[in-house]
Design a protein around this motif. Structure first.
Motif, short mmCIF file in Angstrom:
data_model
loop_
_atom_site.label_atom_id
_atom_site.label_comp_id
_atom_site.label_asym_id
_atom_site.label_seq_id
_atom_site.Cartn_x
_atom_site.Cartn_y
_atom_site.Cartn_z
N TYR A 88 40.86 43.83 57.54
CA TYR A 88 41.80 43.30 58.21
C TYR A 88 41.38 43.64 59.48
O TYR A 88 40.54 44.19 59.75
CB TYR A 88 42.25 45.32 57.17
CG TYR A 88 42.62 45.88 56.49
CD1 TYR A 88 44.27 45.02 55.65
CD2 TYR A 88 42.17 45.95 55.04
CE1 TYR A 88 44.73 45.29 54.93
CE2 TYR A 88 42.44 46.21 54.15
CZ TYR A 88 43.87 46.10 53.55
OH TYR A 88 44.16 45.73 52.13
N CYS A 89 42.49 43.41 60.00
CA CYS A 89 42.58 43.34 61.18
C CYS A 89 43.71 43.15 62.55
O CYS A 89 44.48 43.06 61.61
CB CYS A 89 41.63 41.58 62.21
SG CYS A 89 41.08 41.43 64.20
N GLY A 90 43.50 43.99 62.98
CA GLY A 90 44.83 44.48 64.35
C GLY A 90 45.32 43.68 65.08
O GLY A 90 44.22 43.17 65.67
N ILE A 91 46.38 43.34 65.15
CA ILE A 91 47.00 43.06 66.38
C ILE A 91 46.43 44.47 67.88
O ILE A 91 47.77 44.76 67.72
CB ILE A 91 48.24 42.46 66.09
CG1 ILE A 91 47.66 41.34 65.38
CG2 ILE A 91 48.48 41.60 68.12
CD1 ILE A 91 49.28 40.45 65.19
N LEU A 123 39.36 50.14 53.67
CA LEU A 123 38.65 49.19 54.63
C LEU A 123 40.29 49.20 55.60
O LEU A 123 40.18 49.44 57.08
CB LEU A 123 38.55 47.69 54.06
CG LEU A 123 37.70 47.82 53.43
CD1 LEU A 123 36.76 46.71 52.35
CD2 LEU A 123 36.07 47.74 54.61
N LYS A 124 41.18 49.89 54.87
CA LYS A 124 42.23 49.48 55.64
C LYS A 124 42.58 50.17 56.95
O LYS A 124 42.39 50.20 57.68
CB LYS A 124 43.62 49.65 54.30
CG LYS A 124 44.94 49.23 55.09
CD LYS A 124 46.13 49.75 54.94
CE LYS A 124 46.22 48.96 53.75
NZ LYS A 124 47.09 49.11 52.34
N GLN A 125 41.84 51.67 56.58
CA GLN A 125 41.96 52.90 58.14
C GLN A 125 40.49 52.26 58.84
O GLN A 125 40.91 52.57 59.74
CB GLN A 125 42.03 53.92 56.91
CG GLN A 125 42.91 54.49 56.24
CD GLN A 125 43.04 55.28 55.47
OE1 GLN A 125 41.48 55.72 55.02
NE2 GLN A 125 43.63 56.43 54.86
N GLY A 126 40.12 51.39 58.27
CA GLY A 126 38.85 50.56 59.44
C GLY A 126 39.36 50.10 60.21
O GLY A 126 38.55 50.67 61.20
N ILE A 180 52.89 50.63 61.13
CA ILE A 180 51.94 49.90 61.37
C ILE A 180 52.25 48.92 59.37
O ILE A 180 52.77 49.77 58.50
CB ILE A 180 50.27 50.37 60.76
CG1 ILE A 180 50.16 50.94 61.93
CG2 ILE A 180 50.14 49.10 60.62
CD1 ILE A 180 48.77 51.51 61.61
N GLU A 181 52.28 47.84 60.00
CA GLU A 181 53.02 46.33 58.89
C GLU A 181 51.73 45.36 58.79
O GLU A 181 51.14 44.84 59.78
CB GLU A 181 54.48 45.80 59.01
CG GLU A 181 55.55 46.97 59.36
CD GLU A 181 56.53 45.88 59.56
OE1 GLU A 181 57.05 45.02 59.21
OE2 GLU A 181 58.33 46.74 60.09
N GLU A 182 51.84 45.85 57.64
CA GLU A 182 50.31 44.14 57.15
C GLU A 182 51.36 42.80 57.18
O GLU A 182 52.25 42.81 56.47
CB GLU A 182 49.24 44.70 55.45
CG GLU A 182 49.54 46.08 55.72
CD GLU A 182 48.73 46.25 54.78
OE1 GLU A 182 47.94 45.40 54.10
OE2 GLU A 182 48.84 47.10 54.22
N ALA A 196 55.41 49.78 64.57
CA ALA A 196 54.15 50.49 66.45
C ALA A 196 53.15 49.76 65.57
O ALA A 196 52.67 49.30 67.00
CB ALA A 196 53.62 52.09 65.52
N LYS A 197 52.90 48.53 64.67
CA LYS A 197 51.44 48.13 65.27
C LYS A 197 51.36 47.13 63.73
O LYS A 197 52.49 47.05 62.59
CB LYS A 197 50.49 48.24 65.00
CG LYS A 197 48.54 47.76 64.96
CD LYS A 197 47.53 48.74 64.84
CE LYS A 197 46.46 47.98 65.37
NZ LYS A 197 46.55 47.69 66.69
N ALA A 198 50.82 45.77 64.19
CA ALA A 198 51.10 45.13 62.87
C ALA A 198 49.54 44.61 62.99
O ALA A 198 48.53 44.25 63.53
CB ALA A 198 51.15 43.11 63.18
N VAL A 199 49.11 44.65 61.54
CA VAL A 199 47.84 44.13 60.98
C VAL A 199 47.36 43.13 60.46
O VAL A 199 48.43 43.10 58.77
CB VAL A 199 47.22 45.62 60.25
CG1 VAL A 199 45.65 45.10 59.93
CG2 VAL A 199 46.88 46.75 61.25
N PHE A 200 46.50 41.81 60.60
CA PHE A 200 46.63 40.85 59.54
C PHE A 200 45.61 41.52 58.00
O PHE A 200 44.73 42.11 58.54
CB PHE A 200 45.84 40.26 60.30
CG PHE A 200 46.45 39.05 61.08
CD1 PHE A 200 47.70 38.82 60.66
CD2 PHE A 200 45.75 38.65 62.72
CE1 PHE A 200 48.50 37.96 61.26
CE2 PHE A 200 46.45 38.36 63.47
CZ PHE A 200 48.12 38.09 63.12
N ALA A 201 46.24 41.26 57.40
CA ALA A 201 45.08 41.69 55.67
C ALA A 201 44.52 40.27 55.19
O ALA A 201 45.15 39.49 54.47
CB ALA A 201 46.09 42.20 54.65
#
Length: 350
Positions: free
Chosen positions: A35-38, A142-145, A318-320, A339-344
């Motif tokens: 996972y990687c956040g924007i 890993l998602k929370q990481g 947070i949305e994936e 609030a945030k976008a994360v790439f799964a």
């Protein structure tokens, strides 16, 4: 491998195929990214408002994954470990590094970080130095990481600001994006309850309330009325917005001997107006806070204690997204419906 590549000349972010990185040095680590956040900083980079690599590169500096290869000198992690990665780089020999201020390193610092100057986590694999790779606690997914980096910045913010303050201290948070929400989670976990969150977006106010902290959440206009009608004054104000008007309002809301922390990233050209007499008369203190020196270990420690109660993606707003859906992810952030976008990227690694 698949990756998102940013061209600073054209300001284009494109989905491409590039070679998988390989071990080249004895302290290299190859991480398969889960996972990687924007980050808000990424958005500033895409708009040309924050310095980054002068040539095309892979952004992304908030990521987690699994170690897939290590150099011959690596001892702190092994193949198969679940990890998160600190994006910071430092030389170790300049005056800043030698005085425990490596985040101001003349050869490193935020402008030279992984995902900002060097290839980062918007890819299936990433190569980093072993000294910036940290094993995740067993109860942290890993998602929370992927939230370790922003939470580590908050830990540094706690050190730079004025906490721990008395539990009854009145705290004002301006901005309810992901940073405001993570600050809310950390403050609530630490026992603070007299917290007001100010956010102009109705959608983001609702997202903050979804966390169940019981904090007051209001618009800037409602805060003005509260200051006027109830003589409200904050002991500590933490700006999470990077918005000049929000910062000015936070200053106006401070009590005598009040403290303001500038945590959000404002555009370099932004300016605020402040009365020197008010600083003098009210004995105000203003500090800045940038990134996360020495903060990854305590961040992982507090995350281990916070657990699902505070680090749930739905509660945090947070949305994936898949990397190929990058424009959809950016659109959600632009509209402030998340609030945030994360790439799964490799979510099947969980």
């Amino acid at each position: 491998m698949e990756a998102l590549r940013f061209d600073p000349k054209t300001k284009e972010l494109t989905f491409e195929k590039i070679p998988v990185p390989k071990i080249e040095n004895d302290d290299d680590v190859i991480v398969e990214v889960a996972y990687c956040g924007i980050c808000g900083t990424d958005l500033h980079i895409l708009k040309g408002e924050f310095p980054s690599s002068p040539v095309k590169y892979t952004p992304g500096h908030e990521y987690s994954g699994i170690v897939r290869a290590i150099g011959s000198a690596v001892t702190n992690v092994k193949v198969g470990d679940r990890v998160s990665c600190d994006p910071q780089r430092w030389c170790t020999t300049c005056d800043y590094c030698r005085t425990a201020r490596y985040h101001h390193c003349v050869e490193g610092g935020v402008e030279n970080a992984t995902g900002i100057r060097h290839d980062g986590g918007f890819a299936q694999f990433s190569k980093v130095k072993s000294r910036v790779v940290y094993k995740l606690p067993d109860n942290i997914s890993l998602k929370q990481g992927a939230l370790t980096e922003p939470i580590s910045c908050i830990i540094w913010g706690l050190n730079r600001s004025f906490l721990p303050a008395p539990i009854g201290a009145k705290i004002l948070l301006t901005g309810a994006g992901i940073i405001g929400n993570l600050w809310s989670a950390v403050l609530h976990h630490l026992g603070y309850r007299s917290v007001i969150v100010v956010e102009p977006s109705d959608a983001r106010r609702k997202l903050n309330q979804r966390m169940g902290t019981g904090f007051e959440v209001m618009t800037p206009d409602e805060l003005n009325l509260k200051i006027k009608n109830e003589n409200y004054a904050a002991d500590i104000a933490i700006d999470c917005s990077g918005n000049a008007k929000a910062i000015e309002q936070a200053i106006a809301a401070l009590n005598y001997q009040g403290k303001l922390q500038i945590f959000g990233v404002a555009p370099p050209q932004a300016r605020i107006s402040i009365s020197p007499f008010d600083i003098f008369r009210k004995e105000l203190t203003v500090v800045g806070s940038i990134i996360n020196p020495w903060s990854f270990p305590p961040a992982l420690g507090i995350m281990e204690a916070m657990g699902d109660r505070y680090l749930d993606y739905y509660k945090l707003g947070i949305e994936e997204f898949k990397m190929k859906d990058v424009q959809k992810a950016l659109g959600v952030l632009e509209k402030a419906t998340a609030a945030k976008a994360v790439f799964a990227i490799n979510s099947n690694l969980e």
